[in-house]
Design a protein around this motif. Structure first.
Motif, PDB file in Angstrom:
ATOM      1  N   LEU A 129      97.679  63.577  69.105  1.00  0.00           N
ATOM      2  CA  LEU A 129      97.921  62.593  68.049  1.00  0.00           C
ATOM      3  C   LEU A 129      98.093  61.197  68.639  1.00  0.00           C
ATOM      4  O   LEU A 129      97.599  60.218  68.097  1.00  0.00           O
ATOM      5  CB  LEU A 129      99.132  62.994  67.208  1.00  0.00           C
ATOM      6  N   ASP A 130      98.788  61.114  69.767  1.00  0.00           N
ATOM      7  CA  ASP A 130      98.960  59.824  70.437  1.00  0.00           C
ATOM      8  C   ASP A 130      97.628  59.254  70.915  1.00  0.00           C
ATOM      9  O   ASP A 130      97.437  58.047  70.947  1.00  0.00           O
ATOM     10  CB  ASP A 130      99.912  59.950  71.632  1.00  0.00           C
ATOM     11  N   ALA A 131      96.695  60.136  71.279  1.00  0.00           N
ATOM     12  CA  ALA A 131      95.388  59.696  71.777  1.00  0.00           C
ATOM     13  C   ALA A 131      94.450  59.271  70.646  1.00  0.00           C
ATOM     14  O   ALA A 131      93.389  58.735  70.901  1.00  0.00           O
ATOM     15  CB  ALA A 131      94.744  60.808  72.597  1.00  0.00           C
ATOM     16  N   GLY A 132      94.823  59.539  69.404  1.00  0.00           N
ATOM     17  CA  GLY A 132      94.003  59.086  68.288  1.00  0.00           C
ATOM     18  C   GLY A 132      93.466  60.168  67.383  1.00  0.00           C
ATOM     19  O   GLY A 132      92.701  59.895  66.469  1.00  0.00           O
ATOM     20  N   ALA A 133      93.874  61.429  67.600  1.00  0.00           N
ATOM     21  CA  ALA A 133      93.407  62.504  66.711  1.00  0.00           C
ATOM     22  C   ALA A 133      94.029  62.326  65.334  1.00  0.00           C
ATOM     23  O   ALA A 133      95.136  61.815  65.198  1.00  0.00           O
ATOM     24  CB  ALA A 133      93.781  63.867  67.280  1.00  0.00           C
ATOM     25  N   ASP A 134      93.296  62.747  64.321  1.00  0.00           N
ATOM     26  CA  ASP A 134      93.783  62.648  62.947  1.00  0.00           C
ATOM     27  C   ASP A 134      94.490  63.914  62.494  1.00  0.00           C
ATOM     28  O   ASP A 134      95.268  63.887  61.553  1.00  0.00           O
ATOM     29  CB  ASP A 134      92.612  62.362  62.006  1.00  0.00           C
ATOM     30  N   ALA A 135      94.186  65.028  63.118  1.00  0.00           N
ATOM     31  CA  ALA A 135      94.807  66.293  62.739  1.00  0.00           C
ATOM     32  C   ALA A 135      94.694  67.277  63.890  1.00  0.00           C
ATOM     33  O   ALA A 135      93.889  67.099  64.797  1.00  0.00           O
ATOM     34  CB  ALA A 135      94.138  66.855  61.495  1.00  0.00           C
ATOM     35  N   TYR A 136      95.504  68.315  63.836  1.00  0.00           N
ATOM     36  CA  TYR A 136      95.543  69.329  64.890  1.00  0.00           C
ATOM     37  C   TYR A 136      95.588  70.685  64.210  1.00  0.00           C
ATOM     38  O   TYR A 136      96.468  70.941  63.398  1.00  0.00           O
ATOM     39  CB  TYR A 136      96.797  69.126  65.743  1.00  0.00           C
ATOM     40  N   ILE A 137      94.636  71.527  64.509  1.00  0.00           N
ATOM     41  CA  ILE A 137      94.559  72.849  63.899  1.00  0.00           C
ATOM     42  C   ILE A 137      94.545  73.895  65.005  1.00  0.00           C
ATOM     43  O   ILE A 137      93.849  73.733  66.000  1.00  0.00           O
ATOM     44  CB  ILE A 137      93.270  72.992  63.063  1.00  0.00           C
ATOM     45  N   ILE A 138      95.296  74.953  64.809  1.00  0.00           N
ATOM     46  CA  ILE A 138      95.297  76.038  65.778  1.00  0.00           C
ATOM     47  C   ILE A 138      94.159  76.988  65.439  1.00  0.00           C
ATOM     48  O   ILE A 138      94.001  77.405  64.292  1.00  0.00           O
ATOM     49  CB  ILE A 138      96.637  76.805  65.756  1.00  0.00           C
ATOM     50  N   LYS A 139      93.343  77.331  66.442  1.00  0.00           N
ATOM     51  CA  LYS A 139      92.244  78.278  66.218  1.00  0.00           C
ATOM     52  C   LYS A 139      92.817  79.576  65.674  1.00  0.00           C
ATOM     53  O   LYS A 139      93.899  79.990  66.039  1.00  0.00           O
ATOM     54  CB  LYS A 139      91.490  78.553  67.518  1.00  0.00           C
ATOM     55  N   GLY A 140      92.048  80.202  64.820  1.00  0.00           N
ATOM     56  CA  GLY A 140      92.482  81.464  64.237  1.00  0.00           C
ATOM     57  C   GLY A 140      92.843  81.323  62.777  1.00  0.00           C
ATOM     58  O   GLY A 140      93.104  82.316  62.114  1.00  0.00           O
ATOM     59  N   LYS A 144      88.506  79.432  55.058  1.00  0.00           N
ATOM     60  CA  LYS A 144      88.885  78.743  53.817  1.00  0.00           C
ATOM     61  C   LYS A 144      89.921  77.654  54.097  1.00  0.00           C
ATOM     62  O   LYS A 144      89.828  76.544  53.596  1.00  0.00           O
ATOM     63  CB  LYS A 144      89.425  79.762  52.813  1.00  0.00           C
ATOM     64  N   THR A 145      90.912  77.988  54.908  1.00  0.00           N
ATOM     65  CA  THR A 145      91.950  77.017  55.262  1.00  0.00           C
ATOM     66  C   THR A 145      91.352  75.861  56.059  1.00  0.00           C
ATOM     67  O   THR A 145      91.642  74.698  55.787  1.00  0.00           O
ATOM     68  CB  THR A 145      93.069  77.702  56.075  1.00  0.00           C
ATOM     69  N   LEU A 146      90.505  76.174  57.021  1.00  0.00           N
ATOM     70  CA  LEU A 146      89.872  75.147  57.838  1.00  0.00           C
ATOM     71  C   LEU A 146      89.014  74.225  56.981  1.00  0.00           C
ATOM     72  O   LEU A 146      89.109  73.001  57.083  1.00  0.00           O
ATOM     73  CB  LEU A 146      89.020  75.775  58.942  1.00  0.00           C
ATOM     74  N   ILE A 147      88.187  74.780  56.107  1.00  0.00           N
ATOM     75  CA  ILE A 147      87.302  73.997  55.249  1.00  0.00           C
ATOM     76  C   ILE A 147      88.115  73.076  54.351  1.00  0.00           C
ATOM     77  O   ILE A 147      87.824  71.886  54.220  1.00  0.00           O
ATOM     78  CB  ILE A 147      86.396  74.921  54.388  1.00  0.00           C
ATOM     79  N   GLY A 148      89.140  73.618  53.726  1.00  0.00           N
ATOM     80  CA  GLY A 148      89.993  72.808  52.856  1.00  0.00           C
ATOM     81  C   GLY A 148      90.645  71.668  53.615  1.00  0.00           C
ATOM     82  O   GLY A 148      90.713  70.533  53.126  1.00  0.00           O
ATOM     83  N   HIS A 149      91.097  71.968  54.818  1.00  0.00           N
ATOM     84  CA  HIS A 149      91.741  70.932  55.623  1.00  0.00           C
ATOM     85  C   HIS A 149      90.748  69.847  56.029  1.00  0.00           C
ATOM     86  O   HIS A 149      91.051  68.662  55.952  1.00  0.00           O
ATOM     87  CB  HIS A 149      92.386  71.565  56.856  1.00  0.00           C
ATOM     88  N   LEU A 150      89.551  70.239  56.438  1.00  0.00           N
ATOM     89  CA  LEU A 150      88.544  69.245  56.836  1.00  0.00           C
ATOM     90  C   LEU A 150      88.174  68.348  55.666  1.00  0.00           C
ATOM     91  O   LEU A 150      87.980  67.142  55.837  1.00  0.00           O
ATOM     92  CB  LEU A 150      87.300  69.932  57.398  1.00  0.00           C
ATOM     93  N   ARG A 151      88.084  68.912  54.471  1.00  0.00           N
ATOM     94  CA  ARG A 151      87.779  68.085  53.294  1.00  0.00           C
ATOM     95  C   ARG A 151      88.895  67.086  53.039  1.00  0.00           C
ATOM     96  O   ARG A 151      88.639  65.929  52.711  1.00  0.00           O
ATOM     97  CB  ARG A 151      87.548  68.983  52.078  1.00  0.00           C
TER      98      ARG A 151
END
Length: 180
Positions: A129-140, A144-151
């Motif tokens: 996050l400090d480096a500039g990422a907008d979000a952090y998701i744990i693989k697994g 459906k959750t990933l798609i919703g989050h990316l949107r």
């Protein structure tokens, strides 16, 4: 909106004549603006995972501009494609996701970077996050959750939500201990 009377004599260029109430009016439909698909570049050294992500995202209407296993090759793909989202793994050989993250932002400043990593350590989340990422998701997480989050991330505009795993809560920095 310009109205057009069905009575031929009543039509004037750049306007309209008054008409009686018994004459039907045809109105041009409002142009329908098609929603542009969210463009994504996937950067992960796991070939199988990249393939799964490509299939999952494309099947849900995302536009995959490219995928690469190499962080430095991602710079070219991102520069050429200017994606809405860069899905980035942290643990890659030679150059890590954290090392390439600022360079990716230089190549495509409007892109939003979503870290997708198996590393769930708090210090890694904070570093990303400090480096500039907008979000952090744990693989697994589920597709459906990933798609919703990316949107949500893609449509967030200048306010960028940060939701590390679990995605149901906002990221809040832990309180700083006070002396005394």
């Amino acid at each position: 909106m310009t109205t057009l009377s069905l009575v031929e004599d009543d039509v004037k260029l750049f306007g309209k004549k008054s008409r009686s109430d018994d004459q039907p009016v045809i109105e041009a439909p409002a142009p329908v603006e098609e929603e542009k698909p969210i463009s994504v570049v996937v950067v992960d050294d796991d070939d199988d995972l990249r393939g799964i992500l490509r299939i999952a995202l494309e099947s849900r209407g995302f536009d995959i501009l490219g995928d690469t296993s190499d962080a430095m090759a991602a710079l070219q793909v991102v520069r050429d494609g200017q994606p809405d989202i860069i899905l980035l793994d942290l643990a890659m050989p030679e150059v890590t996701g954290l090392e390439v993250l600022p360079l990716l932002l230089e190549q495509s400043p409007r892109s939003k970077i979503v870290i997708c990593s198996a590393i769930s350590a708090t210090h890694m989340t904070e570093a990303a996050l400090d480096a500039g990422a907008d979000a952090y998701i744990i693989k697994g997480v589920s597709a459906k959750t990933l798609i919703g989050h990316l949107r949500r991330v893609a449509h967030s505009g200048p306010v960028r939500p940060v939701r590390p795993y679990p995605l149901g809560r906002d990221y809040v920095e832990p309180p700083t201990p006070t002396a005394g």
